[in-house]
Scaffold this motif. Structure first.
Motif, PDB file in Angstrom:
ATOM      1  N   VAL A 272       0.834  -1.203   0.000  1.00 26.86           N
ATOM      2  CA  VAL A 272       0.000   0.000   0.000  1.00 26.86           C
ATOM      3  C   VAL A 272       0.871   1.256   0.000  1.00 26.86           C
ATOM      4  CG1 VAL A 272      -1.670   1.349   1.334  1.00 26.86           C
ATOM      5  CG2 VAL A 272      -1.961  -1.127   1.099  1.00 26.86           C
ATOM      6  N   VAL A 273       1.888   1.277   0.852  1.00 30.88           N
ATOM      7  CA  VAL A 273       2.781   2.431   0.925  1.00 30.88           C
ATOM      8  C   VAL A 273       3.518   2.616  -0.404  1.00 30.88           C
ATOM      9  CG1 VAL A 273       4.829   3.379   2.056  1.00 30.88           C
ATOM     10  CG2 VAL A 273       3.061   2.253   3.414  1.00 30.88           C
ATOM     11  N   ILE A 274       3.972   1.518  -0.998  1.00 29.94           N
ATOM     12  CA  ILE A 274       4.657   1.588  -2.295  1.00 29.94           C
ATOM     13  C   ILE A 274       3.729   2.151  -3.364  1.00 29.94           C
ATOM     14  CG2 ILE A 274       5.699   0.223  -4.144  1.00 29.94           C
ATOM     15  CD1 ILE A 274       6.677  -1.716  -1.995  1.00 29.94           C
ATOM     16  N   ALA A 275       2.495   1.640  -3.406  1.00 30.28           N
ATOM     17  CA  ALA A 275       1.539   2.080  -4.417  1.00 30.28           C
ATOM     18  C   ALA A 275       1.222   3.571  -4.276  1.00 30.28           C
ATOM     19  CB  ALA A 275       0.255   1.253  -4.317  1.00 30.28           C
ATOM     20  N   VAL A 276       1.018   4.025  -3.046  1.00 27.27           N
ATOM     21  CA  VAL A 276       0.723   5.442  -2.811  1.00 27.27           C
ATOM     22  C   VAL A 276       1.895   6.304  -3.257  1.00 27.27           C
ATOM     23  CG1 VAL A 276       0.328   7.177  -1.018  1.00 27.27           C
ATOM     24  CG2 VAL A 276      -0.911   5.009  -0.951  1.00 27.27           C
TER      25      VAL A 276
ATOM     26  N   VAL B 136       4.425  10.986   3.225  1.00 28.09           N
ATOM     27  CA  VAL B 136       4.404   9.530   3.292  1.00 28.09           C
ATOM     28  C   VAL B 136       5.335   9.022   4.391  1.00 28.09           C
ATOM     29  CG1 VAL B 136       4.840   7.387   2.029  1.00 28.09           C
ATOM     30  CG2 VAL B 136       3.791   9.331   0.867  1.00 28.09           C
ATOM     31  N   GLY B 137       6.482   9.688   4.568  1.00 30.65           N
ATOM     32  CA  GLY B 137       7.455   9.248   5.572  1.00 30.65           C
ATOM     33  C   GLY B 137       6.884   9.159   6.980  1.00 30.65           C
ATOM     34  N   PRO B 138       6.336  10.260   7.518  1.00 24.82           N
ATOM     35  CA  PRO B 138       5.761  10.181   8.872  1.00 24.82           C
ATOM     36  C   PRO B 138       4.598   9.202   8.979  1.00 24.82           C
ATOM     37  CG  PRO B 138       6.139  12.466   8.229  1.00 24.82           C
ATOM     38  CD  PRO B 138       6.365  11.635   7.003  1.00 24.82           C
ATOM     39  N   VAL B 139       3.742   9.145   7.936  1.00 18.96           N
ATOM     40  CA  VAL B 139       2.619   8.213   7.969  1.00 18.96           C
ATOM     41  C   VAL B 139       3.118   6.772   7.992  1.00 18.96           C
ATOM     42  CG1 VAL B 139       0.631   7.352   6.682  1.00 18.96           C
ATOM     43  CG2 VAL B 139       1.038   9.813   6.838  1.00 18.96           C
ATOM     44  N   ALA B 140       4.135   6.479   7.169  1.00 15.40           N
ATOM     45  CA  ALA B 140       4.696   5.125   7.150  1.00 15.40           C
ATOM     46  C   ALA B 140       5.308   4.772   8.500  1.00 15.40           C
ATOM     47  CB  ALA B 140       5.740   5.013   6.044  1.00 15.40           C
ATOM     48  N   TYR B 141       5.953   5.740   9.124  1.00 23.57           N
ATOM     49  CA  TYR B 141       6.540   5.487  10.454  1.00 23.57           C
ATOM     50  C   TYR B 141       5.462   5.119  11.466  1.00 23.57           C
ATOM     51  CZ  TYR B 141       8.429   6.477  15.066  1.00 23.57           C
ATOM     52  OH  TYR B 141       8.774   6.390  16.379  1.00 23.57           O
ATOM     53  N   LEU B 142       4.352   5.860  11.448  1.00 24.91           N
ATOM     54  CA  LEU B 142       3.273   5.571  12.391  1.00 24.91           C
ATOM     55  C   LEU B 142       2.642   4.213  12.114  1.00 24.91           C
ATOM     56  CD1 LEU B 142       1.542   9.079  12.528  1.00 24.91           C
ATOM     57  CD2 LEU B 142       3.018   8.039  14.252  1.00 24.91           C
ATOM     58  N   LEU B 143       2.512   3.875  10.832  1.00 22.78           N
ATOM     59  CA  LEU B 143       1.890   2.603  10.469  1.00 22.78           C
ATOM     60  C   LEU B 143       2.768   1.409  10.833  1.00 22.78           C
ATOM     61  CD1 LEU B 143       0.389   3.475   6.961  1.00 22.78           C
ATOM     62  CD2 LEU B 143      -0.864   3.182   9.105  1.00 22.78           C
ATOM     63  N   PHE B 144       4.075   1.563  10.646  1.00 24.32           N
ATOM     64  CA  PHE B 144       4.987   0.440  10.856  1.00 24.32           C
ATOM     65  C   PHE B 144       5.600   0.426  12.249  1.00 24.32           C
ATOM     66  CE2 PHE B 144       4.844   0.611   6.269  1.00 24.32           C
ATOM     67  CZ  PHE B 144       4.835  -0.726   5.913  1.00 24.32           C
TER      68      PHE B 144
END
Length: 208
Positions: free
Chosen positions: A161-165, A184-192
């Protein structure tokens, strides 16, 4: 009879700690010199992966991916950033300098020679076709390294999902890379944040 002083022993490294690989400075320079002289464009990372992970065994797959992520996020030439990170890991500041010099020296010399040639032959159709071919080769090399790393690291649905976005934002919406990193960076950090290595195998596969 006098008491003997206690023997001094080297401290035991903590469990799970990895020993920094030692490599001669000359070997580091030669390795990056060859990579810098034989790689093209974005395909440089394919050569880096092949040399540093598969041949030299200086980095693990996880180490390479971590260094690649940092070098992509920092300003400047990605391959140059990568050489500094790896060189510092191998031999500290001297290793970083030697790796950077080896990585950038061939390109600097080649670009000077090519600039002179291109200035006088840029209208030649064969030159344009050669540049198109080099571009196609770079895309193929990037696809190769993406598949090699992707099949080991991006096994979770959230990864895809992160790659596609990211792809949509950059390739289709043409949003600046700076804004993509800042969003995307901060959102990915929160998700992972909850997906630690405890829940994944040694190569990034989920073990849930």
């Amino acid at each position: 009879m006098t008491d003997q002083p206690p023997a001094i022993t080297a401290p035991t490294p903590p469990a799970g700690a990895t020993k920094r690989p030692k490599a001669p400075l000359g070997e580091i320079f030669l390795t990056f010199l060859i990579i810098g002289a034989t790689s093209f464009g974005g395909g440089t990372f394919a050569y880096l992966h092949n040399s540093l992970v598969l041949k030299k065994n200086w980095l693990t797959e996880d180490d390479f991916l971590a260094a690649l992520s940092v070098s992509e996020a920092l300003p400047g030439l990605n391959a140059a950033n990568m050489s500094i990170i790896v060189g510092d890991r191998l031999r500290g500041i001297p290793g970083a300098f030697i790796a950077f010099l080896g990585m950038t020296l061939p390109g600097a010399l080649f670009i000077l020679a090519l600039a002179v040639i291109y200035a006088s032959h840029h209208d030649n159709p064969w030159v344009e076709k050669a540049l198109i071919g080099v571009g196609a080769a770079s895309v193929g090399l990037l696809a190769s390294i993406a598949l090699q790393l992707g099949k080991k690291q991006f096994s979770h649905a959230l990864d895809l999902v992160v790659i596609a976005v990211t792809v949509v934002m950059i390739s289709f919406l043409h949003i600046s890379l700076v804004w993509v990193l800042l969003t995307v960076g901060p959102v990915a950090y929160l998700l992972f944040r909850g997906h630690t290595k405890k829940s994944r195998g040694p190569h990034g596969h989920s073990v849930d």
